[in-house]
Design a protein around this motif. Sequence first.
Motif, PDB file in Angstrom:
ATOM      1  N   PRO A  99       0.830  -1.197  -0.001  1.00 23.80           N
ATOM      2  CA  PRO A  99      -0.153   0.195  -0.019  1.00 23.80           C
ATOM      3  C   PRO A  99       0.835   1.281  -0.055  1.00 23.80           C
ATOM      4  O   PRO A  99       0.421   2.256  -0.670  1.00 23.80           O
ATOM      5  N   ILE A 100       2.153   1.188   0.834  1.00 21.70           N
ATOM      6  CA  ILE A 100       2.750   2.446   0.796  1.00 21.70           C
ATOM      7  C   ILE A 100       3.685   2.873  -0.408  1.00 21.70           C
ATOM      8  O   ILE A 100       3.538   3.758  -0.966  1.00 21.70           O
TER       9      ILE A 100
ATOM     10  N   SER B   3       8.906  10.335  -0.482  1.00 21.28           N
ATOM     11  CA  SER B   3       8.593  11.213  -1.586  1.00 21.28           C
ATOM     12  C   SER B   3       9.564  12.505  -1.597  1.00 21.28           C
ATOM     13  O   SER B   3      10.000  12.896  -2.423  1.00 21.28           O
TER      14      SER B   3
ATOM     15  N   LYS C  86       2.262   6.738  -7.208  1.00 21.72           N
ATOM     16  CA  LYS C  86       1.247   7.717  -7.979  1.00 21.72           C
ATOM     17  C   LYS C  86       1.825   9.080  -7.558  1.00 21.72           C
ATOM     18  O   LYS C  86       1.677   9.934  -8.511  1.00 21.72           O
ATOM     19  N   ASN C  87       2.492   9.236  -6.544  1.00 21.03           N
ATOM     20  CA  ASN C  87       2.977  10.495  -6.235  1.00 21.03           C
ATOM     21  C   ASN C  87       4.257  10.652  -7.145  1.00 21.03           C
ATOM     22  O   ASN C  87       4.539  12.074  -7.703  1.00 21.03           O
TER      23      ASN C  87
ATOM     24  N   THR D 152       7.049   6.440   5.872  1.00 21.92           N
ATOM     25  CA  THR D 152       5.743   6.995   5.193  1.00 21.92           C
ATOM     26  C   THR D 152       5.580   7.295   3.631  1.00 21.92           C
ATOM     27  O   THR D 152       7.330   7.608   3.280  1.00 21.92           O
ATOM     28  N   VAL D 153       4.877   7.413   3.105  1.00 17.12           N
ATOM     29  CA  VAL D 153       4.773   7.934   1.691  1.00 17.12           C
ATOM     30  C   VAL D 153       5.287   9.532   1.680  1.00 17.12           C
ATOM     31  O   VAL D 153       6.164   9.694   0.780  1.00 17.12           O
ATOM     32  N   THR D 154       5.071  10.360   2.515  1.00 14.61           N
ATOM     33  CA  THR D 154       5.410  11.563   2.569  1.00 14.61           C
ATOM     34  C   THR D 154       6.980  11.518   2.636  1.00 14.61           C
ATOM     35  O   THR D 154       7.566  12.432   1.928  1.00 14.61           O
TER      36      THR D 154
ATOM     37  N   THR E 272       2.438   1.497  -3.376  1.00 21.64           N
ATOM     38  CA  THR E 272       1.447   2.008  -4.536  1.00 21.64           C
ATOM     39  C   THR E 272       1.266   3.603  -4.369  1.00 21.64           C
ATOM     40  O   THR E 272       1.223   3.979  -5.500  1.00 21.64           O
ATOM     41  N   GLN E 273       1.134   4.051  -3.109  1.00 26.91           N
ATOM     42  CA  GLN E 273       0.790   5.567  -3.175  1.00 26.91           C
ATOM     43  C   GLN E 273       2.226   6.101  -3.488  1.00 26.91           C
ATOM     44  O   GLN E 273       2.034   7.534  -4.234  1.00 26.91           O
ATOM     45  N   LEU E 274       3.254   5.580  -3.101  1.00 29.73           N
ATOM     46  CA  LEU E 274       4.507   6.507  -3.533  1.00 29.73           C
ATOM     47  C   LEU E 274       4.649   6.427  -5.235  1.00 29.73           C
ATOM     48  O   LEU E 274       5.013   7.786  -5.560  1.00 29.73           O
TER      49      LEU E 274
END
Length: 229
Positions: free
Chosen positions: A60-61, A184, A67-68, A179-181, A63-65
């Motif tokens: 999940p992490i 990124s 996208k960013n 974390t994604v943040t 996946t979002q990364l």
Amino acid sequence: FDHIFSIFEVERKFYKKEKYSYVGHPLLNNIVLDNRDKYPIKNIGIFLGSRYQEIIFNIPIITQLLKNLEKLNNFNFYFFITKEFECLIKKSFTDEKYQFYLNNHEYYDHLSKLDFAFACSGTVHLELCFSNIPHIIFYKANIINYFIFKFFVRSEYLSLVNIFNKKEIVKEFIQNDFTVTNLSNFFTNLKLNKDKLYNYRKNMFDGIKSSNFENFRSSIITDYLEKFS
């Protein structure tokens, strides 16, 4: 033990001279180096881990990364996977732009083409360091396992290069920092500044060099066995 054959030269100080031989690290014998200028960053490697629980938590992490990151540039994303988890990972990342490489005889050739990587902590960290590929390490363990680890292990780091040099050379995002943040922001900071990326890679190279890694020499073992058999 009659004798210790070590793949880490830093262990020499823990053993009697007559009991210890440093034989080099076997990964170095497999590495393929690509000396092209790896800027700007285009090809990004993704290493989700080698265990089921790691992969399930990381999906999940990451996946979002991705996208960013896709909002920043038209990167090429390459997943390095084992046959055991090939179906699981391919079902989780279905975008046709993603490419997947199995850990087969071409693994190190594919690895050498990367400009950057996001890697779950493990053996791949040394493979990336030896290949001179800048990367970020991430890991999150079960909370109970993590506290057991922290109780018995005094090191602040997971990366062997960081441990051997007693400082953070390769960036680690561990536990709640994963974390994604955080991933990124750190990556974007390097991507937008060629000098920072160059220094990050140079510090990694210097860290490997100061750790005194050498190619694996099996002759040291066979000579010993012939002498004392």
